[in-house]
Motif scaffolding. Structure first.
Motif, PDB file in Angstrom:
ATOM      1  N   PRO A 277       8.970   4.224 -34.734  1.00 49.71           N
ATOM      2  CA  PRO A 277       9.008   2.883 -34.130  1.00 49.71           C
ATOM      3  C   PRO A 277       7.889   2.705 -33.098  1.00 49.71           C
ATOM      4  CG  PRO A 277      11.170   3.956 -34.076  1.00 49.71           C
ATOM      5  CD  PRO A 277      10.159   5.002 -34.387  1.00 49.71           C
ATOM      6  N   LEU A 278       6.922   1.871 -33.420  1.00 50.48           N
ATOM      7  CA  LEU A 278       5.858   1.569 -32.462  1.00 50.48           C
ATOM      8  C   LEU A 278       6.300   0.524 -31.455  1.00 50.48           C
ATOM      9  CD1 LEU A 278       2.753   1.427 -34.832  1.00 50.48           C
ATOM     10  CD2 LEU A 278       3.498   3.324 -33.384  1.00 50.48           C
ATOM     11  N   THR A 279       7.330  -0.248 -31.817  1.00 50.18           N
ATOM     12  CA  THR A 279       7.871  -1.281 -30.923  1.00 50.18           C
ATOM     13  C   THR A 279       9.391  -1.257 -30.991  1.00 50.18           C
ATOM     14  OG1 THR A 279       7.742  -2.954 -32.673  1.00 50.18           O
ATOM     15  CG2 THR A 279       5.866  -2.809 -31.140  1.00 50.18           C
ATOM     16  N   GLU A 280      10.019  -1.863 -29.985  1.00 50.90           N
ATOM     17  CA  GLU A 280      11.455  -2.087 -30.009  1.00 50.90           C
ATOM     18  C   GLU A 280      11.725  -3.537 -29.647  1.00 50.90           C
ATOM     19  OE1 GLU A 280      13.295   0.523 -27.223  1.00 50.90           O
ATOM     20  OE2 GLU A 280      12.428  -0.446 -25.464  1.00 50.90           O
ATOM     21  N   ILE A 281      12.803  -4.083 -30.210  1.00 53.01           N
ATOM     22  CA  ILE A 281      13.131  -5.490 -30.008  1.00 53.01           C
ATOM     23  C   ILE A 281      13.946  -5.647 -28.723  1.00 53.01           C
ATOM     24  CG2 ILE A 281      14.273  -7.511 -30.972  1.00 53.01           C
ATOM     25  CD1 ILE A 281      11.759  -6.562 -32.485  1.00 53.01           C
ATOM     26  N   ARG A 282      13.463  -6.533 -27.837  1.00 54.40           N
ATOM     27  CA  ARG A 282      14.179  -6.825 -26.589  1.00 54.40           C
ATOM     28  C   ARG A 282      14.348  -8.335 -26.467  1.00 54.40           C
ATOM     29  NH1 ARG A 282      10.570  -2.995 -22.553  1.00 54.40           N
ATOM     30  NH2 ARG A 282      10.992  -0.998 -23.614  1.00 54.40           N
ATOM     31  N   MET A 283      15.544  -8.759 -26.121  1.00 51.58           N
ATOM     32  CA  MET A 283      15.823 -10.177 -25.960  1.00 51.58           C
ATOM     33  C   MET A 283      15.194 -10.709 -24.670  1.00 51.58           C
ATOM     34  SD  MET A 283      17.364 -10.870 -28.665  1.00 51.58           S
ATOM     35  CE  MET A 283      17.590  -9.625 -29.936  1.00 51.58           C
ATOM     36  N   THR A 284      14.728 -11.940 -24.715  1.00 52.41           N
ATOM     37  CA  THR A 284      14.064 -12.534 -23.549  1.00 52.41           C
ATOM     38  C   THR A 284      15.042 -13.235 -22.615  1.00 52.41           C
ATOM     39  OG1 THR A 284      13.676 -14.643 -24.667  1.00 52.41           O
ATOM     40  CG2 THR A 284      11.981 -12.936 -24.911  1.00 52.41           C
TER      41      THR A 284
ATOM     42  N   PRO B 294      13.492 -20.578 -33.572  1.00 52.94           N
ATOM     43  CA  PRO B 294      13.611 -19.436 -32.663  1.00 52.94           C
ATOM     44  C   PRO B 294      12.797 -18.270 -33.208  1.00 52.94           C
ATOM     45  CG  PRO B 294      15.596 -19.654 -34.002  1.00 52.94           C
ATOM     46  CD  PRO B 294      14.670 -20.741 -34.441  1.00 52.94           C
ATOM     47  N   HIS B 295      11.975 -17.660 -32.381  1.00 52.25           N
ATOM     48  CA  HIS B 295      11.080 -16.619 -32.888  1.00 52.25           C
ATOM     49  C   HIS B 295      10.754 -15.610 -31.795  1.00 52.25           C
ATOM     50  CE1 HIS B 295       7.670 -18.504 -30.775  1.00 52.25           C
ATOM     51  NE2 HIS B 295       8.125 -19.658 -31.227  1.00 52.25           N
ATOM     52  N   GLY B 296       9.936 -14.638 -32.151  1.00 53.35           N
ATOM     53  CA  GLY B 296       9.513 -13.617 -31.209  1.00 53.35           C
ATOM     54  C   GLY B 296       8.242 -14.024 -30.484  1.00 53.35           C
ATOM     55  N   ARG B 297       7.892 -13.218 -29.498  1.00 61.75           N
ATOM     56  CA  ARG B 297       6.691 -13.512 -28.717  1.00 61.75           C
ATOM     57  C   ARG B 297       5.438 -13.451 -29.591  1.00 61.75           C
ATOM     58  NH1 ARG B 297       5.884  -9.211 -24.369  1.00 61.75           N
ATOM     59  NH2 ARG B 297       5.131  -8.085 -26.208  1.00 61.75           N
TER      60      ARG B 297
ATOM     61  N   ILE C 272      11.195 -18.741 -27.628  1.00 60.16           N
ATOM     62  CA  ILE C 272      10.894 -17.309 -27.769  1.00 60.16           C
ATOM     63  C   ILE C 272      12.135 -16.538 -27.322  1.00 60.16           C
ATOM     64  CG2 ILE C 272       9.402 -15.410 -27.039  1.00 60.16           C
ATOM     65  CD1 ILE C 272       7.203 -17.482 -26.544  1.00 60.16           C
ATOM     66  N   LEU C 273      12.879 -16.016 -28.278  1.00 61.87           N
ATOM     67  CA  LEU C 273      14.153 -15.365 -27.986  1.00 61.87           C
ATOM     68  C   LEU C 273      14.048 -13.848 -27.869  1.00 61.87           C
ATOM     69  CD1 LEU C 273      16.696 -17.332 -30.188  1.00 61.87           C
ATOM     70  CD2 LEU C 273      15.812 -17.869 -27.912  1.00 61.87           C
ATOM     71  N   TYR C 274      12.972 -13.269 -28.394  1.00 60.29           N
ATOM     72  CA  TYR C 274      12.846 -11.812 -28.324  1.00 60.29           C
ATOM     73  C   TYR C 274      11.377 -11.422 -28.286  1.00 60.29           C
ATOM     74  CZ  TYR C 274      11.651 -11.842 -33.301  1.00 60.29           C
ATOM     75  OH  TYR C 274      11.034 -12.074 -34.501  1.00 60.29           O
ATOM     76  N   ALA C 275      11.129 -10.181 -27.938  1.00 65.60           N
ATOM     77  CA  ALA C 275       9.766  -9.650 -27.929  1.00 65.60           C
ATOM     78  C   ALA C 275       9.798  -8.235 -28.496  1.00 65.60           C
ATOM     79  CB  ALA C 275       9.197  -9.633 -26.515  1.00 65.60           C
TER      80      ALA C 275
ATOM     81  N   GLY D 272      14.709 -12.928 -35.676  1.00 65.31           N
ATOM     82  CA  GLY D 272      14.927 -14.273 -35.172  1.00 65.31           C
ATOM     83  C   GLY D 272      16.336 -14.761 -35.460  1.00 65.31           C
ATOM     84  N   VAL D 273      16.831 -14.438 -36.654  1.00 62.52           N
ATOM     85  CA  VAL D 273      18.210 -14.795 -36.998  1.00 62.52           C
ATOM     86  C   VAL D 273      19.184 -14.108 -36.048  1.00 62.52           C
ATOM     87  CG1 VAL D 273      20.015 -14.631 -38.756  1.00 62.52           C
ATOM     88  CG2 VAL D 273      17.669 -15.196 -39.429  1.00 62.52           C
ATOM     89  N   ALA D 274      18.984 -12.816 -35.843  1.00 60.89           N
ATOM     90  CA  ALA D 274      19.890 -12.051 -34.984  1.00 60.89           C
ATOM     91  C   ALA D 274      19.872 -12.577 -33.555  1.00 60.89           C
ATOM     92  CB  ALA D 274      19.510 -10.573 -35.023  1.00 60.89           C
ATOM     93  N   ALA D 275      18.684 -12.895 -33.055  1.00 63.35           N
ATOM     94  CA  ALA D 275      18.570 -13.389 -31.686  1.00 63.35           C
ATOM     95  C   ALA D 275      19.245 -14.744 -31.545  1.00 63.35           C
ATOM     96  CB  ALA D 275      17.100 -13.471 -31.283  1.00 63.35           C
TER      97      ALA D 275
END
Length: 241
Positions: free
Chosen positions: A34-41, A120-123, A144-147, A61-64
């Motif tokens: 994992p180069l990244t992890e999902i974090r909610m904004t 709703p989308h990521g950064r 922007i719900l997650y990054a 995006g669906v999950a957030a």
């Protein structure tokens, strides 16, 4: 072909795990990196009043959205099959898939008939649905719900596989994903990119990889998970080691 030559899957942990399992079912050994992890904004997920449809460009995006809103009555227009499946699992009854990329989703949205949409989308995202749809008289509100935040640590089995030259294929799932991967190789000159193949989900995602000197670069036929699995399997069969 060496049976122990590994595939490294560079998605966030949960997504990477699904790919690792899918490859294992086809007899290919893989490790999650994992180069990244999902974090909610913490941004508000509720669609504005008058919204006719939702636009989803990823399962994240669906999950957030589902975590922050109880609304399931709106049509969910999704970029591809995995995102559409996530929408159905989240409780949406009216789900359509564009079976492609952001441009395909824009075409689906244009043909749908809704005039006010919520995205709703990521950064970091591919495409600009708001700009694409505005000339058609379709208003798109965004949140922007997650990054996807970079993960600094490299799992010990992954580092060992790279140090020891036991890696055949590495994946790239987005331009940012690829940029992080490029930097990691620059920081570790002992790794041998000339012995590795990279499989990218799109030509856009492959762009940052050109300076690395990988032995081969393959692009999935479609920008979705199923096509990536096919491309990974093909690359592993022809791996350059």
């Amino acid at each position: 072909m060496g049976e122990d030559r590994l595939v490294l899957v560079t998605r966030p942990e949960a997504d990477a795990g699904r790919v690792v399992e899918a490859l294992a079912a086809r007899g290919v050994s893989a490790l999650a990196w994992p180069l990244t992890e999902i974090r909610m904004t913490g941004a508000a997920a509720e669609p504005p009043a008058g919204t006719d449809a939702l636009l989803f460009t990823s399962a994240n995006g669906v999950a957030a959205f589902a975590a922050g809103s109880a609304r399931r009555d709106l049509p969910a227009l999704c970029v591809g099959p995995r995102t559409a499946a996530a929408a159905r699992e989240a409780g949406f009854a009216r789900v359509e898939s564009a079976d492609g990329d952001a441009a395909a989703l824009a075409r689906l949205a244009a043909a749908h008939g809704a005039r006010r949409m919520f995205h709703p989308h990521g950064r970091d995202r591919a495409g600009d649905l708001k700009a694409d749809l505005a000339p058609l008289g379709i208003a798109v509100e965004e949140a922007i719900l997650y990054a996807a935040e970079e993960v600094a640590d490299i799992p010990a089995p992954v580092r060992a596989a790279l140090d020891e030259g036991r890696t055949a294929v590495i994946t790239a799932w987005s331009p940012r994903n690829a940029a992080i991967l490029t930097r990691r190789f620059a920081e570790n000159p002992g790794w041998k990119p000339e012995n590795l193949c990279v499989v990218a989900i799109s030509s856009r995602a492959s762009g940052p990889l050109s300076p690395c000197g990988f032995a081969a670069l393959r692009i999935a036929r479609r920008p979705d998970g199923a096509a990536m699995i096919d491309a990974i399997l093909e690359a592993h069969r022809r791996e350059p080691g």
